[in-house]
Design a protein around this motif. Structure first.
Motif, PDB file in Angstrom:
ATOM      1  N   TYR A  49      -5.874  10.457  -0.543  1.00  0.00           N
ATOM      2  CA  TYR A  49      -6.794   9.389  -0.898  1.00  0.00           C
ATOM      3  C   TYR A  49      -8.207   9.936  -1.021  1.00  0.00           C
ATOM      4  CZ  TYR A  49      -2.819   6.574   0.519  1.00  0.00           C
ATOM      5  OH  TYR A  49      -1.550   6.039   0.618  1.00  0.00           O
ATOM      6  N   ARG A  50      -8.895   9.498  -2.059  1.00  0.00           N
ATOM      7  CA  ARG A  50     -10.286   9.920  -2.245  1.00  0.00           C
ATOM      8  C   ARG A  50     -11.172   9.360  -1.136  1.00  0.00           C
ATOM      9  NH1 ARG A  50     -12.238  11.841  -6.952  1.00  0.00           N
ATOM     10  NH2 ARG A  50     -10.780  12.258  -8.641  1.00  0.00           N
ATOM     11  N   LYS A  51     -10.883   8.145  -0.697  1.00  0.00           N
ATOM     12  CA  LYS A  51     -11.650   7.513   0.371  1.00  0.00           C
ATOM     13  C   LYS A  51     -10.728   7.179   1.538  1.00  0.00           C
ATOM     14  CE  LYS A  51     -14.904   5.386  -2.893  1.00  0.00           C
ATOM     15  NZ  LYS A  51     -15.494   4.102  -3.383  1.00  0.00           N
TER      16      LYS A  51
ATOM     17  N   THR B  38      -8.625   9.057 -12.735  1.00  0.00           N
ATOM     18  CA  THR B  38      -7.810   8.015 -13.367  1.00  0.00           C
ATOM     19  C   THR B  38      -7.106   7.194 -12.301  1.00  0.00           C
ATOM     20  OG1 THR B  38      -7.426   9.515 -15.224  1.00  0.00           O
ATOM     21  CG2 THR B  38      -6.002   7.589 -15.074  1.00  0.00           C
ATOM     22  N   ILE B  39      -6.800   7.851 -11.179  1.00  0.00           N
ATOM     23  CA  ILE B  39      -6.220   7.171 -10.025  1.00  0.00           C
ATOM     24  C   ILE B  39      -7.061   7.505  -8.792  1.00  0.00           C
ATOM     25  CG2 ILE B  39      -3.860   7.033 -10.892  1.00  0.00           C
ATOM     26  CD1 ILE B  39      -3.200   9.580  -9.379  1.00  0.00           C
ATOM     27  N   ASP B  40      -6.965   6.661  -7.772  1.00  0.00           N
ATOM     28  CA  ASP B  40      -7.744   6.838  -6.544  1.00  0.00           C
ATOM     29  C   ASP B  40      -6.947   7.531  -5.446  1.00  0.00           C
ATOM     30  OD1 ASP B  40      -9.945   5.219  -7.598  1.00  0.00           O
ATOM     31  OD2 ASP B  40      -8.574   3.517  -7.321  1.00  0.00           O
ATOM     32  N   ALA B  41      -5.625   7.521  -5.600  1.00  0.00           N
ATOM     33  CA  ALA B  41      -4.760   8.088  -4.570  1.00  0.00           C
ATOM     34  C   ALA B  41      -3.422   8.458  -5.187  1.00  0.00           C
ATOM     35  CB  ALA B  41      -4.552   7.084  -3.437  1.00  0.00           C
ATOM     36  N   ALA B  42      -2.701   9.321  -4.515  1.00  0.00           N
ATOM     37  CA  ALA B  42      -1.389   9.734  -5.020  1.00  0.00           C
ATOM     38  C   ALA B  42      -0.515  10.203  -3.880  1.00  0.00           C
ATOM     39  CB  ALA B  42      -1.535  10.862  -6.038  1.00  0.00           C
TER      40      ALA B  42
ATOM     41  N   ASN C  62      -8.318  13.115   2.084  1.00  0.00           N
ATOM     42  CA  ASN C  62      -7.730  12.308   3.154  1.00  0.00           C
ATOM     43  C   ASN C  62      -6.212  12.203   2.995  1.00  0.00           C
ATOM     44  OD1 ASN C  62     -10.448  11.487   4.177  1.00  0.00           O
ATOM     45  ND2 ASN C  62     -10.544  10.481   2.174  1.00  0.00           N
ATOM     46  N   TYR C  63      -5.503  12.672   4.024  1.00  0.00           N
ATOM     47  CA  TYR C  63      -4.042  12.774   3.979  1.00  0.00           C
ATOM     48  C   TYR C  63      -3.457  11.824   5.016  1.00  0.00           C
ATOM     49  CZ  TYR C  63       0.221  15.593   3.023  1.00  0.00           C
ATOM     50  OH  TYR C  63       1.461  16.056   2.614  1.00  0.00           O
ATOM     51  N   TYR C  64      -2.659  10.855   4.551  1.00  0.00           N
ATOM     52  CA  TYR C  64      -2.151   9.812   5.450  1.00  0.00           C
ATOM     53  C   TYR C  64      -0.648   9.922   5.713  1.00  0.00           C
ATOM     54  CZ  TYR C  64      -6.504   7.258   5.780  1.00  0.00           C
ATOM     55  OH  TYR C  64      -7.798   6.894   6.082  1.00  0.00           O
ATOM     56  N   TYR C  65      -0.225   9.322   6.799  1.00  0.00           N
ATOM     57  CA  TYR C  65       1.189   9.266   7.187  1.00  0.00           C
ATOM     58  C   TYR C  65       1.426   7.986   7.965  1.00  0.00           C
ATOM     59  CZ  TYR C  65      -0.262  10.569  11.944  1.00  0.00           C
ATOM     60  OH  TYR C  65      -0.847  10.571  13.188  1.00  0.00           O
ATOM     61  N   PRO C  66       2.673   7.497   8.068  1.00  0.00           N
ATOM     62  CA  PRO C  66       3.863   8.017   7.388  1.00  0.00           C
ATOM     63  C   PRO C  66       4.022   7.404   5.999  1.00  0.00           C
ATOM     64  CG  PRO C  66       4.499   6.201   8.797  1.00  0.00           C
ATOM     65  CD  PRO C  66       3.005   6.371   8.981  1.00  0.00           C
ATOM     66  N   GLY C  67       4.876   8.000   5.186  1.00  0.00           N
ATOM     67  CA  GLY C  67       5.208   7.413   3.887  1.00  0.00           C
ATOM     68  C   GLY C  67       6.197   6.288   4.119  1.00  0.00           C
ATOM     69  N   TRP C  68       5.687   5.107   4.414  1.00  0.00           N
ATOM     70  CA  TRP C  68       6.550   3.983   4.812  1.00  0.00           C
ATOM     71  C   TRP C  68       7.531   3.576   3.712  1.00  0.00           C
ATOM     72  CZ3 TRP C  68       5.322   0.187   1.336  1.00  0.00           C
ATOM     73  CH2 TRP C  68       4.011   0.160   0.832  1.00  0.00           C
ATOM     74  N   TRP C  69       7.262   4.000   2.509  1.00  0.00           N
ATOM     75  CA  TRP C  69       8.150   3.660   1.385  1.00  0.00           C
ATOM     76  C   TRP C  69       9.261   4.681   1.201  1.00  0.00           C
ATOM     77  CZ3 TRP C  69       2.901   4.557   1.211  1.00  0.00           C
ATOM     78  CH2 TRP C  69       2.498   5.819   0.754  1.00  0.00           C
ATOM     79  N   GLU C  70       9.212   5.808   1.947  1.00  0.00           N
ATOM     80  CA  GLU C  70      10.211   6.860   1.759  1.00  0.00           C
ATOM     81  C   GLU C  70      10.598   7.512   3.082  1.00  0.00           C
ATOM     82  OE1 GLU C  70       9.776   8.719  -2.546  1.00  0.00           O
ATOM     83  OE2 GLU C  70       7.877   8.807  -1.458  1.00  0.00           O
TER      84      GLU C  70
END
Length: 360
Positions: A160-162, A208-212, A231-239
């Motif tokens: 995430y950029r922010k 073009t996107i704010d996060a990936a 900014n690196y987040y966890y967990p990937g709740w969708w996977e």
């Protein structure tokens, strides 16, 4: 010595030890297939499963069954492989089934859904539960027979950029997110984007996107996301345990001899195990390197996870009311998930919780 006499005296084990292939294998015809992957060659983990599979098929047939592997975009677009297999343009593909939720949301149940099964539970549902049976019944509509094609294990929550400090920060955020998890993100106020792996960096770099999100530290580092979003987040709740699949054109598969069918099944099993082993072995060092390089690691705020769970359950209820394919598979999937979580809560989670609190 005459071949028949040699086989009779030595037995099959002796023949194989001597490097002489049994007659049943030699009798098979030479076959050439093409495999279209949805992934770029740069990812030796997820793309590499196709190479592992093709190599094993060749080895087990003495080179008589050759499968050429093509990265996403070489033969067809990364998200065009289902059409390619269905129409017989290629004999098979390697992909993440949830990419095709636009055709029918049921595709996602063969891969991963938000707050679904983890990797071991997914394999258990497929192999010992009704998963493989139910998904094969569904895929018949697309002239496809599927085989397990790997699992990444639980994924990270993306770059995430922010910073995401609360649910309010999701509002209006443009994010590349796989599968129909985008529908959940949309209900939370986000703007989902479905972009192939090889195109994510440019979109994130250009704003073009704010996060990936992609997979996890090893792949994400290779793709360079840390260079354009800190900014690196966890967990990937969708996977929690996304399964990849080998999709094979039904007509092409049925044209194989029983021996070749068995070889294909065995080779997919090797590739399935190999993929997650690679991710589990390579992710720890990559995560350390990312953090040492300045990436900031965060857990999603509780209100984000709570909202995501609530909206996910609402999506599933709506789908069950209007999509018979989804309802049939999800009811079985959901019951299996409930039993698995009861079991994992005690043995697996109890062990992991203790071990992760120790100094090793």
């Amino acid at each position: 010595m005459e071949r028949r006499s040699f086989v009779k005296q030595a037995g099959l084990a002796g023949v194989l030890a001597a490097g002489v292939a049994p007659a049943v294998v030699h009798a098979q015809a030479n076959i050439r297939w093409r495999l279209a992957s949805s992934f770029p060659k740069s990812l030796d983990t997820i793309f590499g499963a196709s190479d592992v599979f093709a190599k094993k098929v060749s080895e087990m047939t003495g080179g008589k069954f050759q499968i050429s592997v093509h990265a996403g975009g070489e033969l067809m677009p990364a998200f065009g492989v289902v059409d390619g297999v269905q129409n017989g343009t290629v004999e098979m593909a390697h992909t993440a089934p949830y990419y095709f939720f636009g055709k029918d949301e049921t595709f996602a149940l063969g891969c991963a859904i938000p707050f679904g099964l983890n990797s071991r539970q997914m394999t258990a549902w497929m192999v010992e539960g009704n998963g493989l049976k139910l998904m094969r019944e569904f895929y018949k509509q697309y002239n496809i027979v599927n085989f397990l094609g790997g699992n990444t294990g639980a994924q990270m929550g993306g770059w995430y950029r922010k910073e995401i400090k609360s649910l309010a920060d999701i509002k209006g955020m443009k994010m590349r997110i796989g599968g129909f998890a985008g529908r959940v993100l949309e209900r939370m106020g986000g703007v989902p984007q479905n972009i192939p792996g090889g195109e994510i960096y440019q979109a994130l770099e250009k704003g073009t996107i704010d996060a990936a999100e992609w997979v996890g530290p090893y792949d994400d580092q290779k793709l360079g996301f840390n260079k354009v979003a800190p900014n690196y987040y966890y967990p990937g709740w969708w996977e929690g345990g996304p399964q990849l699949d080998f999709f094979i054109n039904n007509k092409a598969f049925e044209a194989l001899t029983p021996e070749y069918k068995a070889i294909v099944e065995a080779a997919t099993a090797v590739a399935h195990t190999d993929m997650q082993a690679k991710y589990d072995a390579k992710n720890p060092a990559a995560l350390r390197q990312l953090v040492a390089g300045g990436s900031k690691l965060f857990r999603f705020p509780k209100d984000v996870l709570d909202a995501a769970f609530k909206e996910s359950m609402a999506v599933y209820a709506e789908l069950s009311a209007k999509n018979p394919n989804w309802k049939k598979v999800y009811e079985d999937y959901s019951a299996f998930r409930r039993e698995q979580n009861l079991w994992f809560r005690f043995a697996e989670a109890g062990f992991d919780d203790f071990m992760q609190s120790q100094k090793l």
